[in-house]
Enzyme design. Sequence first.
Site, PDB file in Angstrom:
ATOM      1  N   LYS A  25       9.479   1.980   6.352  1.00 31.55           N
ATOM      2  CA  LYS A  25       9.795   3.473   5.985  1.00 31.55           C
ATOM      3  C   LYS A  25       8.394   4.649   7.124  1.00 31.55           C
ATOM      4  O   LYS A  25       8.238   4.974   7.100  1.00 31.55           O
ATOM      5  CB  LYS A  25       8.812   4.091   4.628  1.00 31.55           C
ATOM      6  CG  LYS A  25      10.384   3.497   3.330  1.00 31.55           C
ATOM      7  CD  LYS A  25       9.286   3.829   1.904  1.00 31.55           C
ATOM      8  CE  LYS A  25       8.530   2.262   1.658  1.00 31.55           C
ATOM      9  NZ  LYS A  25       8.828   1.760   1.243  1.00 31.55           N
ATOM     10  N   ARG A  98       7.580   7.296  -6.244  1.00 34.59           N
ATOM     11  CA  ARG A  98       7.683   6.000  -7.067  1.00 34.59           C
ATOM     12  C   ARG A  98       8.095   5.925  -8.019  1.00 34.59           C
ATOM     13  O   ARG A  98       8.419   4.525  -8.525  1.00 34.59           O
ATOM     14  CB  ARG A  98       6.632   5.552  -6.586  1.00 34.59           C
ATOM     15  CG  ARG A  98       6.379   4.610  -5.006  1.00 34.59           C
ATOM     16  CD  ARG A  98       5.054   3.915  -4.736  1.00 34.59           C
ATOM     17  NE  ARG A  98       5.311   2.784  -4.894  1.00 34.59           N
ATOM     18  CZ  ARG A  98       5.352   2.676  -3.310  1.00 34.59           C
ATOM     19  NH1 ARG A  98       5.049   3.211  -2.216  1.00 34.59           N
ATOM     20  NH2 ARG A  98       5.685   1.309  -2.579  1.00 34.59           N
ATOM     21  N   ARG A 137       4.391  -9.081   8.761  1.00 40.82           N
ATOM     22  CA  ARG A 137       3.923  -7.720   9.413  1.00 40.82           C
ATOM     23  C   ARG A 137       2.140  -7.944   9.251  1.00 40.82           C
ATOM     24  O   ARG A 137       1.156  -8.224   9.219  1.00 40.82           O
ATOM     25  CB  ARG A 137       3.612  -6.777   7.994  1.00 40.82           C
ATOM     26  CG  ARG A 137       2.996  -5.656   8.695  1.00 40.82           C
ATOM     27  CD  ARG A 137       3.362  -4.564   7.746  1.00 40.82           C
ATOM     28  NE  ARG A 137       3.283  -4.613   6.244  1.00 40.82           N
ATOM     29  CZ  ARG A 137       3.732  -3.469   4.955  1.00 40.82           C
ATOM     30  NH1 ARG A 137       4.046  -2.991   5.439  1.00 40.82           N
ATOM     31  NH2 ARG A 137       3.320  -4.272   3.947  1.00 40.82           N
ATOM     32  N   ARG A 170      -1.617  -7.520   5.567  1.00 34.72           N
ATOM     33  CA  ARG A 170      -1.690  -6.814   4.150  1.00 34.72           C
ATOM     34  C   ARG A 170      -2.442  -7.487   2.851  1.00 34.72           C
ATOM     35  O   ARG A 170      -1.814  -8.685   2.466  1.00 34.72           O
ATOM     36  CB  ARG A 170      -1.414  -5.512   3.597  1.00 34.72           C
ATOM     37  CG  ARG A 170      -1.446  -4.403   4.732  1.00 34.72           C
ATOM     38  CD  ARG A 170      -0.725  -3.511   4.397  1.00 34.72           C
ATOM     39  NE  ARG A 170      -0.007  -3.072   2.487  1.00 34.72           N
ATOM     40  CZ  ARG A 170       0.976  -2.340   2.472  1.00 34.72           C
ATOM     41  NH1 ARG A 170       1.496  -1.699   3.431  1.00 34.72           N
ATOM     42  NH2 ARG A 170       1.160  -2.403   1.445  1.00 34.72           N
ATOM     43  N   ARG A 181       6.405  -6.812  -5.860  1.00 34.44           N
ATOM     44  CA  ARG A 181       6.322  -5.340  -5.484  1.00 34.44           C
ATOM     45  C   ARG A 181       7.575  -4.673  -5.694  1.00 34.44           C
ATOM     46  O   ARG A 181       8.459  -3.740  -5.802  1.00 34.44           O
ATOM     47  CB  ARG A 181       5.671  -4.953  -4.264  1.00 34.44           C
ATOM     48  CG  ARG A 181       4.000  -4.924  -4.191  1.00 34.44           C
ATOM     49  CD  ARG A 181       3.648  -4.918  -2.932  1.00 34.44           C
ATOM     50  NE  ARG A 181       3.845  -4.188  -1.955  1.00 34.44           N
ATOM     51  CZ  ARG A 181       3.827  -4.700  -0.391  1.00 34.44           C
ATOM     52  NH1 ARG A 181       3.456  -5.705   0.239  1.00 34.44           N
ATOM     53  NH2 ARG A 181       4.699  -3.657   0.151  1.00 34.44           N
TER      54      ARG A 181
END
Length: 225
Positions: A25, A98, A137, A170, A181
């Site tokens: 996203k 969400r 990431r 992160r 998550r």
Amino acid sequence: MYVYAHVNDLFAMNLVLFGPPGAGKGTQGSVLAERRGLMKISTGDILRDAVRAGTTLGIEARKFMDAGELVPDSVILGLVREAIEDAGSGFIMDGFPRTIAQAEGVDAMLDEMQKSIDAVIVLEVPDEALVKRLSGRRSCPNCGSIYNVYFDKPKHDEKCDRCNAELVHRADDKKETVVRRLDVYKQQTQPIIEYYQTHGAPVHTIDGDRGIEDVQRDILQILDR
Ligand code: AP5
């Protein structure tokens, strides 16, 4: 200047980029925002800025984020209202809504502002690929650029290509937190797809498990239809 503003107005749209953690996203939203002159509203980025700045909101939000849980709806809706008011002509919502309560809340807000959602783009990616993407990431804390040590490496190890800042992994990309998550996404966020299907916003599903450019091309084709 006039021509630039005019071209952007032609593309003015309000979009929701939807999908599980790691679906792309943020990556797709940034490219699209630049190409179409839209404002990207990422609730995750707004919250991370608050955490870095050590504000009361950041201190409170961090507890939820580090555990892989959602930050309470009332906090998020206030942040989004401010961002939409600043957005001018057209926005891309990344990581919002969400929960069904957030989807209902933003619909009421948009009604009040005489705006609406033009399209919901759902990026589908299998869980195994998501876990690999998130473990690889790296993000720039300064300009928000996103990289991946497996799929989209920075030119110089651990430095941002755009602003040369040190890249970070992160805190919520640890494997246990990623698993939580993904669960939270399936339980609380995925039902929003049905909400939009029954509340009139056009929903388009895209195979997000392909190269970044291929996914972007499909998104642009949908928007140009
Ligand atoms: P948030 O920051 O919104 O995280 P998320 O939704 O979990 O999504 P991610 O940012 O992890 O992934 P993404 O889909 O943007 O993927 P990306 O493009 O980076 O939220 C974080 C936390 O904040 C939440 O857990 C919650 O606590 C809180 N929060 C935020 N919004 C909230 C809300 N509305 N309500 C309540 N709480 C909220 O890509 C991932 C990686 O894959 C990158 O390395 C990228 O380079 C790579 N990649 C991307 N596309 C491809 C591709 N096509 N092929 C290969 N690699 C790719």
